[in-house]
Design a protein around this motif. Structure first.
Motif, PDB file in Angstrom:
ATOM      1  N   TYR A 156      13.535  31.157  43.152  1.00  0.00           N
ATOM      2  CA  TYR A 156      14.356  32.149  42.803  1.00  0.00           C
ATOM      3  C   TYR A 156      13.979  33.746  43.090  1.00  0.00           C
ATOM      4  O   TYR A 156      14.547  34.287  43.810  1.00  0.00           O
ATOM      5  N   CYS A 157      12.807  33.858  42.215  1.00  0.00           N
ATOM      6  CA  CYS A 157      12.441  35.403  42.436  1.00  0.00           C
ATOM      7  C   CYS A 157      10.936  35.686  43.066  1.00  0.00           C
ATOM      8  O   CYS A 157      10.612  36.512  42.827  1.00  0.00           O
ATOM      9  N   CYS A 209      10.893  30.580  33.936  1.00  0.00           N
ATOM     10  CA  CYS A 209      10.333  31.639  34.963  1.00  0.00           C
ATOM     11  C   CYS A 209      10.169  32.859  34.223  1.00  0.00           C
ATOM     12  O   CYS A 209      11.500  33.351  33.410  1.00  0.00           O
ATOM     13  N   CYS A 235       8.308  30.762  41.506  1.00  0.00           N
ATOM     14  CA  CYS A 235       9.720  30.516  41.327  1.00  0.00           C
ATOM     15  C   CYS A 235      10.391  30.585  42.486  1.00  0.00           C
ATOM     16  O   CYS A 235      10.526  31.248  43.332  1.00  0.00           O
ATOM     17  N   GLY A 261      10.039  35.741  35.259  1.00  0.00           N
ATOM     18  CA  GLY A 261      10.505  36.782  35.888  1.00  0.00           C
ATOM     19  C   GLY A 261      12.392  36.682  35.987  1.00  0.00           C
ATOM     20  O   GLY A 261      12.856  37.712  35.677  1.00  0.00           O
ATOM     21  N   CYS A 262      12.645  35.543  36.011  1.00  0.00           N
ATOM     22  CA  CYS A 262      14.198  35.589  36.152  1.00  0.00           C
ATOM     23  C   CYS A 262      14.715  34.628  35.023  1.00  0.00           C
ATOM     24  O   CYS A 262      16.076  34.512  34.766  1.00  0.00           O
TER      25      CYS A 262
HETATM   26 ZN   LIG Z   1      12.089  33.486  38.920  1.00  0.00          ZN
END
Ligand SMILES: [Zn+2]
Length: 189
Positions: free
Chosen positions: A182-183, A163, A180, A165-166
């Motif tokens: 998670y984020c 990802c 994603c 992002g994270c």
């Molecule tokens: Zn993420």
């Protein structure tokens, strides 16, 4: 003394007149001879004057095999490259004048035994080029994914990535856009 006679059904595949079988007389003096046939590795020892002193034949079937690979490797001795051959009867170490010769011999012996051409990747041996190549292959993959997507072709090839992002590992299929978990960042494989 006749230096070398072919046996019935035997043919020469490779020959080098610039080897050292005893690890002593490189680079001066008359050198020893190494011959690869379809059946044997023939080592011909020569005197300083070039006279044949000894002819030794090693059947290729005596070379130790590990996981289908003949144990023939590159080595180093006294600044020279060597071809190290592991026989059921012991190790044979042949010094070469040229490093490139040693590589060629390892490949040639391997090819005769396995019947499979050794693909020396050349540029793949260079870690920097390998990295570039993998990056290029990756880009081609990505481009193919976009192409499929543009034409509505569904890919079933599994893909995984990180990802943006994270950094969490995410997976899906090629060309697919996933969010994603998670984020919430969107990522296209
Ligand atoms: Zn993420």
């Amino acid at each position: 003394m006749n230096e070398f006679t072919l046996l019935p059904g035997e043919s020469v595949i490779k020959r080098c007149d610039e080897v050292s079988l005893k690890g002593m007389n490189l680079p001066v003096g008359k050198k020893d001879i190494l011959i690869l046939t379809n059946q044997y590795l023939v080592c011909i020892q020569r005197s300083i004057l070039g006279k044949v002193k000894n002819v030794e034949r090693y059947p290729l079937s005596d070379i130790v095999m590990t996981n289908g690979a003949p144990q023939v490797k590159l080595g180093k001795l006294n600044m020279n490259s060597t071809v190290d051959i592991y026989l059921k009867t012991g190790q044979l170490r042949i010094q070469m004048v040229w490093d490139s010769d040693a590589k060629e011999w390892v490949d040639a012996i391997t090819e005769v035994i396995t019947g499979v051409k050794v693909e020396r990747k050349g540029f793949m041996d260079d870690p920097f080029l390998t990295e570039g190549f993998l990056k290029m292959a990756d880009n081609v993959d990505k481009a193919m994914g976009k192409f499929r997507k543009a034409f509505g072709i569904k890919s079933t090839a599994q893909a995984s990535g990180k990802c943006p992002g994270c950094g969490a590992p995410i997976s899906g299929t090629e060309g697919e856009t996933v969010q994603c978990p998670y984020c919430g960042t969107y990522y296209t494989f």
